[in-house]
Design a protein around this motif. Structure first.
Motif, short mmCIF file in Angstrom:
data_model
loop_
_atom_site.label_atom_id
_atom_site.label_comp_id
_atom_site.label_asym_id
_atom_site.label_seq_id
_atom_site.Cartn_x
_atom_site.Cartn_y
_atom_site.Cartn_z
N TYR A 184 83.11 -96.20 -21.81
CA TYR A 184 83.67 -94.90 -22.16
C TYR A 184 82.64 -93.80 -21.98
CZ TYR A 184 81.13 -95.10 -26.62
OH TYR A 184 80.15 -95.16 -27.57
N THR A 185 83.16 -92.60 -21.83
CA THR A 185 82.34 -91.38 -21.81
C THR A 185 83.11 -90.29 -22.56
OG1 THR A 185 83.35 -90.69 -19.71
CG2 THR A 185 81.25 -91.87 -19.58
N GLN A 187 79.04 -90.15 -24.23
CA GLN A 187 78.28 -90.95 -25.18
C GLN A 187 77.52 -90.02 -26.13
OE1 GLN A 187 77.77 -94.48 -25.19
NE2 GLN A 187 79.26 -94.83 -23.54
N GLN A 190 78.47 -85.42 -30.52
CA GLN A 190 79.35 -84.42 -29.92
C GLN A 190 79.69 -83.33 -30.94
OE1 GLN A 190 80.15 -84.71 -26.63
NE2 GLN A 190 78.94 -86.62 -26.62
N TYR A 198 87.88 -88.17 -24.56
CA TYR A 198 87.12 -89.36 -24.19
C TYR A 198 87.87 -90.10 -23.09
CZ TYR A 198 83.61 -89.15 -27.88
OH TYR A 198 82.54 -88.79 -28.67
N THR A 199 87.11 -90.60 -22.08
CA THR A 199 87.69 -91.38 -21.00
C THR A 199 87.24 -92.83 -21.14
OG1 THR A 199 87.69 -89.48 -19.50
CG2 THR A 199 87.87 -91.67 -18.51
N GLU A 209 92.70 -91.55 -21.02
CA GLU A 209 92.04 -90.45 -21.72
C GLU A 209 92.62 -90.31 -23.12
OE1 GLU A 209 92.28 -86.91 -19.41
OE2 GLU A 209 90.57 -87.47 -18.14
#
Length: 549
Positions: A184-185, A187, A190, A198-199, A209
């Motif tokens: 996932y990204t 990281q 945030q 998030y993907t 997503e």
């Protein structure tokens, strides 16, 4: 001489026979051994491999002596046993379970000893799963009071997390759990003051997503107010401490645990209400609500819910999830049928459905075995609902203003009953079965049609309070003195002309209400008893003691 001739003849005979035998012996043929050494089939059968749920047949390519197969994602290929079919009279090795994480060479040996080597390759498909399994802010990573776990909505791929009122959202580190083999990204830390996307990328490259929305409980309260532009809450948003907002209370950790929003002109309760997860008490009485959001079912810590004096006709199915609910107030609504969602609330102790439009109770009503208090006042019941008799722990029953003419058989089943209110009905007598209510302490029979005091009243050993005002009773019998525990008697507004002196001499009565009766003179025993401190005699001024006459 003859003997010699015979011997010579025999020798010739043996020689002839020997020559004849040599001429008929067949030649010995040496067989040619097969050189066939092909692999014709390679299969992983489910019956031989616990890692498989179905048979998997490999592709055998004879030209380059390769065997290939692809197994579903997650298959353990470290110990698979194949079924191998080769040419007739040939053999194959190795046999048994093999580790196929790397190519395995199988040798097929023909009958004549020649061999062929086949390279078997087994691969496992990459996962197509790209799900977000959980999303949380851990206490250790973010300095929060507790782990904050997000609510994932897989229909729109969104996640909601709720923090207490004044949490800073600009630098939070989440903990994600995703599908096996996925990534996932973004990281790391945030800024969640705005939604973050998030993907999640599956092993095979496909993606999903998810939109992460983090809000504070202060935001939720504002959403409730904003959904009702005509509200009279009067909240000052510049006040950062929500404990100063009317009707809002928080616990020691700063989470909202009580909302008293009764009579503030609310017509809509938005979805946000369901995210106040530590809410214990919710008061929404006296508003204009016609329905409740599905998210109400998320309030699994809710203990008290007041919804009386609204315009509700039904409850959402999700209402069944309020497993901690002890008290439910639904009076003064528009229910024509009993909301059966309530049957699942097995911890419910107090239920008020007065002033609705109920005509009967469903057969499953006796599922509410924990119920202690039930209010069914002011409903147009066709007859007394005998389903009530299946409530083994009922302590208080209110059934006033329902046109009740008589108590049906079965009332004695309510042997835990301590308080019974049957005011403003059409009763003129009571059944002897009432005697079985040996825990009854309070009995109200105001505004019925009694012309006498039912004898069974005098045998209720624990009865301390009796209301018989606004009836047509003309006489109190002397046997009332048999009532061992009676302390309070309301018998005003009847047709009494006298009070027996035994009330003053043989009873423990300390409050007597007799106003509104045509009583001229009271026995001195009555007047003397109620002259003591903390004893009360409520009478008309025209009613005097005998000694004062």
């Amino acid at each position: 001489m003859k003997i010699q001739i015979k011997i010579i003849a025999l020798l010739f005979l043996f020689a002839a026979l020997a020559c004849s035998k040599d001429d008929n012996t067949p030649e010995v043929v040496v067989p040619v051994k097969s050189d066939a050494k092909a692999m014709t089939s390679f299969t992983f059968n489910a019956t031989d491999n616990v890692a498989l749920v179905e048979n998997v047949a490999a592709i055998v390519t004879e030209a380059n002596k390769t065997v290939s197969t692809n197994l579903v994602y997650g298959t353990d290929i470290t110990a698979l046993t194949p079924t191998v079919i080769v040419s007739a009279k040939a053999s194959v090795s190795p046999t048994g379970a093999q580790d196929f994480t790397s190519p395995v060479t199988y040798t097929v040996t023909a009958e004549d000893g020649t061999t062929a080597a086949y390279t078997v390759s087994a691969t496992v498909s990459q996962s197509s799963e790209s799900a977000l399994v959980s999303f949380a802010f851990l206490k250790l990573d973010n300095g929060t009071d507790a782990n904050i776990v997000g609510a994932i909505d897989n229909e729109d791929n969104s996640v909601r997390l709720i923090m207490k009122a004044n949490t800073d959202l600009v630098a939070l580190l989440p903990k994600l759990e995703i599908s096996e083999g996925a990534s996932y990204t973004p990281q790391g830390i945030q800024d969640f003051s705005e939604p973050v996307t998030y993907t999640v990328t599956a092993g095979n490259g496909s993606t999903s997503e998810y939109t992460i929305s983090v809000r504070t409980e202060r935001d939720l309260l504002i959403a409730i107010a904003d959904a009702n532009p005509n509200n009279t809450l009067g909240w000052d948003y510049s006040e950062t401490d929500i404990d100063f907002w009317s009707g809002v209370s928080t616990d020691d950790e700063g989470y909202v645990n009580e909302l008293e929003l009764g009579r503030y002109g609310l017509s809509v309760i938005p979805t946000e209400i369901g995210f106040l997860r530590k809410l214990h008490e919710l008061d929404l009485d006296g508003n204009l609500l016609t329905e409740l959001p599905k998210s109400i079912g998320m309030l699994t810590n809710l203990i008290e819910l007041e919804l009386d004096d609204n315009k509700l006709k039904f409850l959402p199915v999700e209402f069944t999830q309020l497993i901690s609910l002890n008290e439910l107030q639904l009076s003064e609504n528009l229910f024509e049928e009993f909301p059966e969602e309530i049957f699942q609330l097995t911890n419910l102790i107090e239920l008020d459905l007065s002033q609705n439009k109920l005509k009967e109770l469903p057969s499953g009503f006796n599922q509410l075995t924990a119920l202690n208090e039930l209010n069914l006042d002011d409903n147009p019941f066709v007859e007394f609902p005998q389903e009530i008799f299946g409530l083994p722990n009922l302590v208080q029953l209110r059934y006033s203003r329902n046109g009740l003419k008589e108590l049906p058989q079965g009332i004695d089943n309510l042997n835990q009953l301590e308080r019974l209110y049957l005011n403003d009905n059409l009763l003129s007598d009571l059944p002897d079965e009432l005697y079985a209510l040996d825990r009854l302490r309070t009995l109200e029979l105001k505004a019925n049609q009694f012309e006498h005091m039912p004898e069974v009243l005098f045998y209720l050993e624990k009865l301390t309070t009796l209301h018989l005002n606004n009836n047509r009773i003309t006489k109190i019998p002397n046997t009332i003195a048999q009532s061992p525990s009676l302390r309070i008697l309301h018998i005003d507004d009847n047709l009494l002309t006298a009070i027996p002196k035994e009330i003053g001499t043989e009873m423990s009565l300390n409050r007597l209400y007799i106003r509104g009766n045509p009583i001229a003179i009271l026995p001195d025993e009555i007047c003397e008893r109620f002259s003591y401190f903390d004893y009360f005699l409520i009478k008309d001024e025209t009613t005097i003691c005998k000694s004062d006459a």
